[in-house]
Write an enzyme that holds these catalytic residues in place. Structure first.
Site: not given
Length: 398
Positions: A99, A128, A181, A199, A297
């Site tokens: 991005k 995502g 994470g 974004k 994720g």
């Protein structure tokens, strides 16, 4: 003329969280016409057991005659730019997840892909698993769009969810996000609002057809947030959320910003929790539509990458209809809006000029003002404000 591709052989750059996620998704789905031909990584010794041909030489990918699609999933902005540009110039379609690189080079890359008549797809780079770019391209392709705004960063939203729902301190919530994470060891991109900014720039191109450089957009994060700011939000029965916003001020002018907002309960994004993203698209006649999904994720983002990959089976390309329209809005920072401004030292009160003041509070420990400011002044003093012991948030009336 045949507009379909029978087999996709991927030359993939990077095998981090998203690259591994894509590989896992492919292994579970086992599509007949999509396979990873070769992977380029910096350190081949770390990836000997992934079950794929690996190399640390980019030219091995580009010189492989079987490769007919490049998938770029690395974190290095400049390296990603070189890979994507080189691939497009060679006539190879590209799927990218970088991005920051896209936000800084989008106009140039669009021009190259149009000149070479080859696709550059990047739905996974924004939000995502939420297909916001494809929807803006295919469904919201008219002049009736008023705004696109929402929670575009799962890491900062996870932290704020823990603060407001579980009474965790900001510091503890950040540490938990890092342990799980959701946030990097250096979380600046997430909590500083920069990830949201990149974004938003990409989304704005597809929503309104114009490209705005990062330095033209006021960006402020939650790194300076304190307990008193959280308490203020609770007293007003609101929550703090980092919001990326592209919104028409009138029929001809468009504003962009990334900053915390004090969100009231009736707003859709009030209830977007943890690492999820939520995007609200507002139109002139259809009012509001809400898109919700995991924003971070390996598997959610890897799945979004796969969607872009399989679109190439049908030679899909972004058409950038709004970019080619004669009715594009003009970007501006010339407008006023309401903010909450918390400061510790009296000299910090003089950092910005309030057009008017609705509410003020002073104590031995913290001070705040609720009032109206100009976006142009905030942008001009953005670096100073980020370094000062202050916190500010947009504070809409509703």
């Amino acid at each position: 003329m045949n507009n379909t591709m029978k087999q996709i052989n991927i030359g993939m750059f990077g095998y981090g969280t998203v690259g591994k996620g894509l590989h896992d998704v492919l292994k579970q789905i086992c599509p007949e016409n999509v396979r990873i031909e070769q992977v380029c990584v910096l350190h081949t010794e770390k990836h000997q057991d992934i079950g794929l041909p690996i190399t640390n030489r980019p030219e091995d990918i580009f010189n492989n005659p079987a490769v007919n699609l490049i998938v770029e999933l690395i974190s290095d902005e400049e390296a990603a730019y070189c890979i994507v540009k080189h691939a497009l110039q060679k006539g190879l379609p590209v799927v990218s997840g970088n991005k920051k690189m896209l936000a800084n080079h989008l106009e140039e890359l669009i021009e190259i892909q149009e000149r070479q008549q080859v696709a550059l797809l990047y739905d996974a780079s924004a939000c995502g698993s939420i297909p916001v770019i494809r929807n803006l391209e295919e469904y919201y392709d008219n002049d009736l769009l008023i705004s696109v705004k929402g929670i575009l960063n799962g890491s900062s939203n996870f932290i704020l969810s823990k603060v407001f729902n579980e009474d965790m301190s900001y510091k503890d919530a950040l540490q938990l996000a890092q342990q799980l994470g959701f946030a990097e060891a250096d979380p600046t991109l997430d909590i500083g609002g920069w990830d949201t900014l990149y974004k938003l720039i990409i989304i704005t191109m597809h929503a309104f057809g114009i490209y705005i450089r990062p330095e033209q957009i006021f960006t402020f994060g939650i790194g300076n947030m304190k307990e008193c700011d959280i308490n203020f939000a609770r007293e007003k029965r609101r929550r703090i959320k980092v919001v990326g916003c592209a919104e028409k001020i009138d029929s001809e002018r468009l504003s962009l910003s990334v900053m915390p907002q004090l969100i009231s309960r009736q707003k859709y994004i009030y209830s977007v929790e943890d690492e999820f993203n939520g995007v609200v698209i507002k139109g002139l006649f259809y009012y509001k539509q809400f898109m919700f999904g995991r924003g971070a994720g390996g598997h959610p983002t890897g799945s979004a990458v796969l969607s872009d990959i399989t679109a190439q089976l049908y030679r899909y390309k972004y058409e950038y209809k709004k970019r080619n329209s004669l009715r594009k809005p003009t970007f501006t920072n010339d407008f006023t809006f309401r903010i909450y401004y918390r400061y510790t030292h009296k000299e910090d009160l003089r950092l910005i000029s309030f057009v008017n003041i609705e509410e003020s509070y002073n104590s031995a420990h913290n001070n705040y003002i609720v009032g109206t400011v100009t976006m142009a002044e905030l942008l001009q003093k953005a670096d100073t404000l980020r370094k000062a012991d202050i916190f500010l948030a947009a504070y809409p009336l509703d």
